[in-house]
Design a protein around this motif. Structure first.
Motif, PDB file in Angstrom:
ATOM      1  N   SER A 112     -30.464 -76.700  67.935  1.00 33.82           N
ATOM      2  CA  SER A 112     -31.036 -77.096  69.217  1.00 33.82           C
ATOM      3  C   SER A 112     -30.590 -76.106  70.285  1.00 33.82           C
ATOM      4  N   PRO A 113     -31.188 -76.144  71.481  1.00 34.41           N
ATOM      5  CA  PRO A 113     -30.756 -75.222  72.548  1.00 34.41           C
ATOM      6  C   PRO A 113     -29.282 -75.363  72.899  1.00 34.41           C
ATOM      7  N   ASN A 114     -28.723 -76.551  72.694  1.00 35.37           N
ATOM      8  CA  ASN A 114     -27.314 -76.777  72.999  1.00 35.37           C
ATOM      9  C   ASN A 114     -26.381 -76.391  71.864  1.00 35.37           C
ATOM     10  N   GLY A 115     -26.944 -75.866  70.777  1.00 38.25           N
ATOM     11  CA  GLY A 115     -26.112 -75.389  69.684  1.00 38.25           C
ATOM     12  C   GLY A 115     -25.865 -76.384  68.577  1.00 38.25           C
ATOM     13  N   LYS A 116     -26.527 -77.528  68.594  1.00 36.12           N
ATOM     14  CA  LYS A 116     -26.356 -78.505  67.523  1.00 36.12           C
ATOM     15  C   LYS A 116     -27.154 -78.069  66.300  1.00 36.12           C
ATOM     16  N   LEU A 117     -26.498 -78.063  65.127  1.00 37.68           N
ATOM     17  CA  LEU A 117     -27.189 -77.719  63.889  1.00 37.68           C
ATOM     18  C   LEU A 117     -28.093 -78.883  63.504  1.00 37.68           C
ATOM     19  N   LEU A 118     -29.411 -78.662  63.556  1.00 34.83           N
ATOM     20  CA  LEU A 118     -30.386 -79.716  63.300  1.00 34.83           C
ATOM     21  C   LEU A 118     -30.707 -79.866  61.825  1.00 34.83           C
ATOM     22  N   ASP A 119     -30.831 -78.753  61.127  1.00 33.60           N
ATOM     23  CA  ASP A 119     -31.209 -78.811  59.712  1.00 33.60           C
ATOM     24  C   ASP A 119     -30.969 -77.444  59.090  1.00 33.60           C
ATOM     25  N   ARG A 120     -30.993 -77.381  57.766  1.00 32.26           N
ATOM     26  CA  ARG A 120     -30.813 -76.123  57.062  1.00 32.26           C
ATOM     27  C   ARG A 120     -31.682 -76.119  55.813  1.00 32.26           C
ATOM     28  N   ARG A 121     -32.100 -74.952  55.407  1.00 33.08           N
ATOM     29  CA  ARG A 121     -32.929 -74.784  54.207  1.00 33.08           C
ATOM     30  C   ARG A 121     -32.334 -73.636  53.400  1.00 33.08           C
ATOM     31  N   GLU A 122     -31.909 -73.921  52.173  1.00 36.95           N
ATOM     32  CA  GLU A 122     -31.229 -72.932  51.342  1.00 36.95           C
ATOM     33  C   GLU A 122     -32.128 -72.550  50.175  1.00 36.95           C
ATOM     34  N   ALA A 123     -33.232 -71.950  50.484  1.00 31.30           N
ATOM     35  CA  ALA A 123     -34.198 -71.511  49.469  1.00 31.30           C
ATOM     36  C   ALA A 123     -35.245 -70.655  50.151  1.00 31.30           C
ATOM     37  N   SER A 124     -35.901 -69.811  49.372  1.00 31.22           N
ATOM     38  CA  SER A 124     -37.036 -69.092  49.932  1.00 31.22           C
ATOM     39  C   SER A 124     -38.164 -70.078  50.178  1.00 31.22           C
ATOM     40  N   ILE A 125     -38.994 -69.806  51.158  1.00 30.09           N
ATOM     41  CA  ILE A 125     -40.027 -70.756  51.562  1.00 30.09           C
ATOM     42  C   ILE A 125     -41.234 -69.991  52.071  1.00 30.09           C
TER      43      ILE A 125
END
Length: 293
Positions: A112-125
């Motif tokens: 987010s703009p405030n630096g909160k990690l919203l989500d992650r994706r560990e694969a090619s897409i």
């Protein structure tokens, strides 16, 4: 209106090559300077991503040549999302890899703009799923909004609120009053080896590897200078969970009042990352040990 023949020919050529010109628009990759990109994201109120890759990573090469060449995706990134690339051949990127426990590449972290990690994706897409994922995360609640006022232990109680469901029991009589406090040191020790990497995701086949099991402990962030009675605590739990999208627990002080503990993190690194986010929003706290799962 009549258009001269030579102008018609030029217009036709322009229309013919326009899709290719749009397709060729590059993604504006910023340097992986976390502090600088967070500041820019706040100034522009945009989400930002950090894309972990390396020139020896075949799935990363595939994404560079296919995913990020998609015209609609590149246009959306250029308009709505700040993009940073962390090349794991560089020392600064390895620090971020260690900080966010990146164990596979390609990996995309969305903040987010405030630096909160919203989500992650560990694969090619591919481009379309990536675009849908980013649009889903790019919602109003993930943008800068008025933060809750600092909590005062003299706050007046509002009208009765509905019962809040907790992720674990709110009151545990046997729970010790003073949970062990963790120092505000770095989330990783200097001697700790960097996490292993694995190339992952479709359409490139993944390379499997085994990782060390986690310790089983969990951690939260206890808000400082917040000690309230039970009815006030119940009301604040709902506000905090809606605001920060983190589970919130009550910790009794043994005298009929309660501390508020946010989050349920599997590592101290993630807990300190959330604490850093709170501090940027004028909230003080400290990381505490919740349980041994």
């Amino acid at each position: 209106m009549n258009i001269p023949t030579h102008k018609q020919a030029l217009l036709g050529l322009a229309l013919l090559f326009l899709p290719k010109l749009i397709h060729a628009m590059p993604v504006n990759w910023l340097a992986p300077d976390l502090e600088r990109i967070q500041q820019q994201a706040q100034d522009e109120d945009k989400l930002f991503i950090i894309y972990f890759s390396a020139d020896w990573c075949l799935p990363c090469q595939w994404m560079q040549e296919n995913t990020f060449q998609d015209a609609e995706l590149s246009e959306y990134l250029g308009t709505h999302i700040l993009t940073a690339k962390a090349d794991l051949n560089q020392a600064a990127s390895k620090v971020l890899q260690h900080q966010f426990e990146v164990e596979a590449i390609p990996t995309i972290l969305v903040f987010s703009p405030n630096g909160k990690l919203l989500d992650r994706r560990e694969a090619s897409i591919e481009a379309r799923p990536l675009l849908r994922w980013l649009k889903k995360l790019d919602k109003p609640t993930n943008h800068i909004s008025a933060t809750l006022p600092l909590i005062n232990d003299k706050m007046a109680m509002d009208a009765p609120q509905p019962t809040i469901a907790f992720s674990r029991p709110a009151l545990i009589p046997e729970e010790e009053d003073n949970a062990p406090m963790l120092s505000n040191t770095s989330s990783t020790s200097e001697n700790q080896a960097p996490p292993l990497l694995v190339l992952s995701g479709e359409p490139i086949a993944a390379i499997q590897t085994n990782f060390a099991p986690r310790s089983g402990m969990s951690y939260g962030v206890q808000l400082k200078n917040v000690l309230v009675d039970y009815p006030t605590a119940i009301r604040l739990v709902g506000e905090l969970e809606r605001k920060y999208e983190q589970s919130t627990e009550l910790k009794p002080n043994g005298q009929g009042q309660f501390y508020l503990v946010l989050g349920d993190f599997t590592t101290t690194g993630k807990a300190h990352q959330f604490l850093h986010f709170l501090q940027r929003n004028d909230r003080e706290g400290e990381v505490v040990l919740l349980s041994n799962k």
